[in-house]
Design a protein around this motif. Structure first.
Motif, PDB file in Angstrom:
ATOM      1  N   ALA A   1       4.543  -1.369  10.543  1.00 49.67           N
ATOM      2  CA  ALA A   1       4.889  -2.225  11.682  1.00 49.67           C
ATOM      3  C   ALA A   1       6.084  -3.141  11.432  1.00 49.67           C
ATOM      4  CB  ALA A   1       3.668  -3.043  12.143  1.00 49.67           C
ATOM      5  N   ILE A   2       6.950  -2.739  10.488  1.00 46.73           N
ATOM      6  CA  ILE A   2       8.104  -3.595  10.187  1.00 46.73           C
ATOM      7  C   ILE A   2       9.139  -2.806   9.384  1.00 46.73           C
ATOM      8  CG2 ILE A   2       7.486  -4.586   7.892  1.00 46.73           C
ATOM      9  CD1 ILE A   2       7.853  -7.365   9.715  1.00 46.73           C
ATOM     10  N   TYR A   3      10.373  -3.300   9.337  1.00 45.40           N
ATOM     11  CA  TYR A   3      11.369  -2.761   8.400  1.00 45.40           C
ATOM     12  C   TYR A   3      11.178  -3.548   7.105  1.00 45.40           C
ATOM     13  CZ  TYR A   3      14.155  -0.656  12.240  1.00 45.40           C
ATOM     14  OH  TYR A   3      14.598   0.078  13.313  1.00 45.40           O
ATOM     15  N   GLY A   4      10.574  -2.935   6.114  1.00 42.96           N
ATOM     16  CA  GLY A   4      10.287  -3.655   4.871  1.00 42.96           C
ATOM     17  C   GLY A   4      11.535  -3.917   4.047  1.00 42.96           C
ATOM     18  N   MET A   5      12.216  -2.845   3.709  1.00 46.91           N
ATOM     19  CA  MET A   5      13.296  -2.932   2.729  1.00 46.91           C
ATOM     20  C   MET A   5      14.395  -3.921   3.100  1.00 46.91           C
ATOM     21  SD  MET A   5      15.830   0.019   1.415  1.00 46.91           S
ATOM     22  CE  MET A   5      15.663   0.273  -0.329  1.00 46.91           C
ATOM     23  N   THR A   6      14.729  -3.974   4.378  1.00 41.00           N
ATOM     24  CA  THR A   6      15.884  -4.776   4.785  1.00 41.00           C
ATOM     25  C   THR A   6      15.526  -6.226   5.127  1.00 41.00           C
ATOM     26  OG1 THR A   6      15.548  -3.664   6.890  1.00 41.00           O
ATOM     27  CG2 THR A   6      17.396  -2.920   5.560  1.00 41.00           C
TER      28      THR A   6
ATOM     29  N   GLY B   1       8.982   6.021   6.402  1.00 44.27           N
ATOM     30  CA  GLY B   1       8.502   4.782   7.010  1.00 44.27           C
ATOM     31  C   GLY B   1       8.713   4.786   8.514  1.00 44.27           C
ATOM     32  N   ASP B   2       8.272   3.703   9.162  1.00 47.21           N
ATOM     33  CA  ASP B   2       8.364   3.640  10.624  1.00 47.21           C
ATOM     34  C   ASP B   2       9.773   3.272  11.092  1.00 47.21           C
ATOM     35  OD1 ASP B   2       7.646   1.275   9.321  1.00 47.21           O
ATOM     36  OD2 ASP B   2       6.830   0.367  11.114  1.00 47.21           O
ATOM     37  N   GLY B   3      10.524   2.531  10.277  1.00 48.82           N
ATOM     38  CA  GLY B   3      11.923   2.288  10.647  1.00 48.82           C
ATOM     39  C   GLY B   3      12.695   3.597  10.559  1.00 48.82           C
ATOM     40  N   ASP B   4      12.315   4.418   9.592  1.00 50.86           N
ATOM     41  CA  ASP B   4      12.988   5.699   9.354  1.00 50.86           C
ATOM     42  C   ASP B   4      12.594   6.740  10.402  1.00 50.86           C
ATOM     43  OD1 ASP B   4      14.528   7.158   6.976  1.00 50.86           O
ATOM     44  OD2 ASP B   4      12.913   8.498   7.583  1.00 50.86           O
ATOM     45  N   LEU B   5      11.293   6.939  10.580  1.00 46.39           N
ATOM     46  CA  LEU B   5      10.818   8.033  11.440  1.00 46.39           C
ATOM     47  C   LEU B   5      10.722   7.647  12.910  1.00 46.39           C
ATOM     48  CD1 LEU B   5       8.027  10.585  10.693  1.00 46.39           C
ATOM     49  CD2 LEU B   5       7.882   9.235  12.788  1.00 46.39           C
TER      50      LEU B   5
ATOM     51  N   GLY C   1      14.469   3.295   3.129  1.00 48.88           N
ATOM     52  CA  GLY C   1      13.430   2.289   3.298  1.00 48.88           C
ATOM     53  C   GLY C   1      12.901   1.990   1.905  1.00 48.88           C
ATOM     54  N   CYS C   2      11.784   1.271   1.829  1.00 50.32           N
ATOM     55  CA  CYS C   2      11.255   0.927   0.497  1.00 50.32           C
ATOM     56  C   CYS C   2      10.914   2.170  -0.310  1.00 50.32           C
ATOM     57  CB  CYS C   2      10.060   0.004   0.633  1.00 50.32           C
ATOM     58  SG  CYS C   2      10.559  -1.628   1.209  1.00 50.32           S
ATOM     59  N   ALA C   3      10.616   3.290   0.358  1.00 48.29           N
ATOM     60  CA  ALA C   3      10.279   4.518  -0.362  1.00 48.29           C
ATOM     61  C   ALA C   3      11.518   5.346  -0.714  1.00 48.29           C
ATOM     62  CB  ALA C   3       9.293   5.346   0.452  1.00 48.29           C
TER      63      ALA C   3
ATOM     64  N   THR D   1       0.801  -1.226   0.000  1.00 48.85           N
ATOM     65  CA  THR D   1       0.000   0.000   0.000  1.00 48.85           C
ATOM     66  C   THR D   1       0.838   1.282   0.000  1.00 48.85           C
ATOM     67  OG1 THR D   1      -0.358  -0.351   2.376  1.00 48.85           O
ATOM     68  CG2 THR D   1      -2.129  -0.988   0.902  1.00 48.85           C
ATOM     69  N   HIS D   2       2.171   1.164  -0.004  1.00 44.26           N
ATOM     70  CA  HIS D   2       2.998   2.338  -0.273  1.00 44.26           C
ATOM     71  C   HIS D   2       2.499   3.016  -1.566  1.00 44.26           C
ATOM     72  CE1 HIS D   2       6.413   3.205   2.294  1.00 44.26           C
ATOM     73  NE2 HIS D   2       6.828   1.957   2.332  1.00 44.26           N
ATOM     74  N   GLY D   3       2.134   2.202  -2.559  1.00 48.09           N
ATOM     75  CA  GLY D   3       1.689   2.742  -3.852  1.00 48.09           C
ATOM     76  C   GLY D   3       0.420   3.563  -3.720  1.00 48.09           C
TER      77      GLY D   3
HETATM   78  C1  LIG Z   1      22.320   4.667   8.788  1.00 47.51           C
HETATM   79  C2  LIG Z   1      21.579   3.464   8.284  1.00 47.51           C
HETATM   80  N1  LIG Z   1      21.237   2.480   9.148  1.00 47.51           N
HETATM   81  C3  LIG Z   1      20.573   1.391   8.720  1.00 47.51           C
HETATM   82  C4  LIG Z   1      20.252   1.255   7.392  1.00 47.51           C
HETATM   83  C5  LIG Z   1      19.522   0.008   6.935  1.00 47.51           C
HETATM   84  N2  LIG Z   1      18.112   0.240   6.630  1.00 47.51           N
HETATM   85  C6  LIG Z   1      17.685   0.474   5.372  1.00 47.51           C
HETATM   86  S1  LIG Z   1      16.026   0.625   5.257  1.00 47.51           S
HETATM   87  C7  LIG Z   1      15.837   0.367   6.929  1.00 47.51           C
HETATM   88  C8  LIG Z   1      14.489   0.342   7.579  1.00 47.51           C
HETATM   89  C9  LIG Z   1      13.371   0.751   6.711  1.00 47.51           C
HETATM   90  O1  LIG Z   1      12.137   0.503   7.322  1.00 47.51           O
HETATM   91  P1  LIG Z   1      10.918   1.481   7.236  1.00 47.51           P
HETATM   92  O2  LIG Z   1      11.339   2.872   7.505  1.00 47.51           O
HETATM   93  O3  LIG Z   1       9.860   0.919   8.115  1.00 47.51           O
HETATM   94  O4  LIG Z   1      10.487   1.476   5.708  1.00 47.51           O
HETATM   95  P2  LIG Z   1       9.830   0.329   4.812  1.00 47.51           P
HETATM   96  O5  LIG Z   1      10.991  -0.273   4.087  1.00 47.51           O
HETATM   97  O6  LIG Z   1       9.111  -0.620   5.707  1.00 47.51           O
HETATM   98  O7  LIG Z   1       8.909   1.083   3.915  1.00 47.51           O
HETATM   99  C10 LIG Z   1      17.081   0.174   7.539  1.00 47.51           C
HETATM  100  C11 LIG Z   1      17.257  -0.103   8.979  1.00 47.51           C
HETATM  101  C12 LIG Z   1      20.626   2.302   6.509  1.00 47.51           C
HETATM  102  N3  LIG Z   1      20.334   2.268   5.199  1.00 47.51           N
HETATM  103  N4  LIG Z   1      21.286   3.388   6.975  1.00 47.51           N
END
Ligand SMILES: Cc1ncc(C[n+]2csc(CCOP(=O)(O)OP(=O)(O)O)c2C)c(N)n1
Ligand code: SF4
Lengths: 245, 70
Positions: free
Chosen positions: A123-128, A93-97, A51-53, A23-25
């Motif tokens: 609710a997750i780190y998608g990209m990694t 994303g939530d991993g980012d923010l 992140g994925c975005a 649903t990012h799209g």
């Molecule tokens: C400084 C740094 N730490 C860790 C990473 C690895 N990393 C890439 S994306 C990501 C998390 C992304 O998750 P989210 O923000 O939830 O986005 P989503 O992919 O779920 O849309 C992490 C930890 C990175 N690129 N740079």
């Protein structure tokens, strides 16, 4: 024939890199449509996250930055202060923010920066590869929590919208979801209002959008919508937390 | 004569079926032939039943659907 729906001009022709049914799209469309409908597309500058975005600069046709992980609000602050006529938004994303970038978003809100944030909570780190995020639900499995998140070990998931709403410089805060057509329409209105908050010079605005990650959650796209409804919405209640006059 | 028209950018369709799931008339299905990426793209079974509500297009993450009506 009259057009009922067609792709927004604020999106490029580049195929989105998101997984099927992510649903990012949908959230990209809502941002794009609002930029055009509010007449700010020509002066819009977006800041993409890690992140994925992170590839969003290929998908939005307005000017875009890609910030270092979690630092989108800092980059947006600089852009807006130097070019106050620009319309500046972050998409994170939530991993980012909610993890590496929590200090940035809290202080951007605290300073009352006139920028708008679209916060995508899946609710997750998608990209990694599906690691646990601060927003991962208790009991939810992640690659770094194979038995599910333990409250004892990691605490409860963080509620960003509620937290940001306590900050004075934040003038508009709402949580929405994109799990049904009706909720997608409501999400579009909330993003519109957040953007108006900046256009009217009121201050900082944040919309938290509950989003799916079918790939890392391990569901079909439709199944992920159902999981969001049954598990995320009860913990992350939808609604407005703050609005301006 | 159909009162609505659906146009699909099938090369960009990822076959996620969100449009299929949310179409109130249940007239969308996946094709049996893949596109060049290997996805089974969406197609409409009976355009005469389409009410041009736009729900499929609103829910399409890849914005591949254009909806028109008379
Ligand atoms: C400084 C740094 N730490 C860790 C990473 C690895 N990393 C890439 S994306 C990501 C998390 C992304 O998750 P989210 O923000 O939830 O986005 P989503 O992919 O779920 O849309 C992490 C930890 C990175 N690129 N740079
Ligand atoms: S990994 Fe998850 S969040 Fe990232 S594009 Fe795929 S479904 Fe979306």
């Amino acid at each position: 024939m009259a057009v009922v729906y067609k792709k927004s001009i604020a999106l490029t022709d580049t195929p989105l890199s998101f997984c099927p049914g992510c649903t990012h799209g949908i959230i990209h469309k809502l941002v794009a449509e609002n930029l055009v409908e509010l007449g700010v597309y020509d002066r819009a500058v977006g800041v993409a996250p890690v992140g994925c975005a992170a590839l969003s600069d290929h998908f939005f046709s307005c000017d875009m930055y890609v910030a270092a992980h979690g630092r989108a609000p800092a980059v947006a602050t600089g852009q807006k202060r130097v070019h106050p006529d620009n319309f500046v938004f972050t998409y994170q994303g939530d991993g980012d923010l909610a993890s590496i970038g929590t200090a940035e978003v809290v202080h951007a809100a605290h300073r009352g920066e006139k920028i708008s944030t679209v916060f995508v909570n899946n609710a997750i780190y998608g990209m990694t590869g599906g690691q646990m995020a601060p927003t991962t639900l208790v009991g939810q499995k992640a690659s770094t929590a194979p038995y599910g998140r333990s409250e004892e070990h990691c605490g409860k998931p963080i509620r960003i919208a509620e937290m940001i709403a306590t900050i004075e410089g934040a003038k508009f805060v709402e949580r929405v979801s994109v799990d049904t057509p009706a909720n997608v329409r409501k999400a579009k209105k909330a993003i519109r209002r957040a953007f108006e908050c900046q256009i009217q010079g009121k201050g900082y605005a944040l919309v938290e959008v509950l989003s799916t990650c079918p790939t890392n959650w391990g569901f079909t796209p439709a199944g992920a919508m159902k999981w969001l409804q049954e598990n995320m919405i009860p913990y992350y209640p939808l609604g407005n937390f703050k609005d301006f006059e | 004569m159909a009162k609505a028209k659906l146009t699909f950018d099938t090369e960009k369709c990822k076959g996620c079926e969100l449009c299929v799931t949310f179409c109130p008339k249940k007239i969308l299905v996946l094709d049996s032939e893949t596109n060049s990426k290997g996805y089974y793209p969406v197609k409409v079974t009976n355009i005469d039943e389409c009410i041009a509500c736009g729900t499929c297009a609103i829910m399409c993450p890849d914005s591949i659907i254009t909806v028109e009506k008379e």
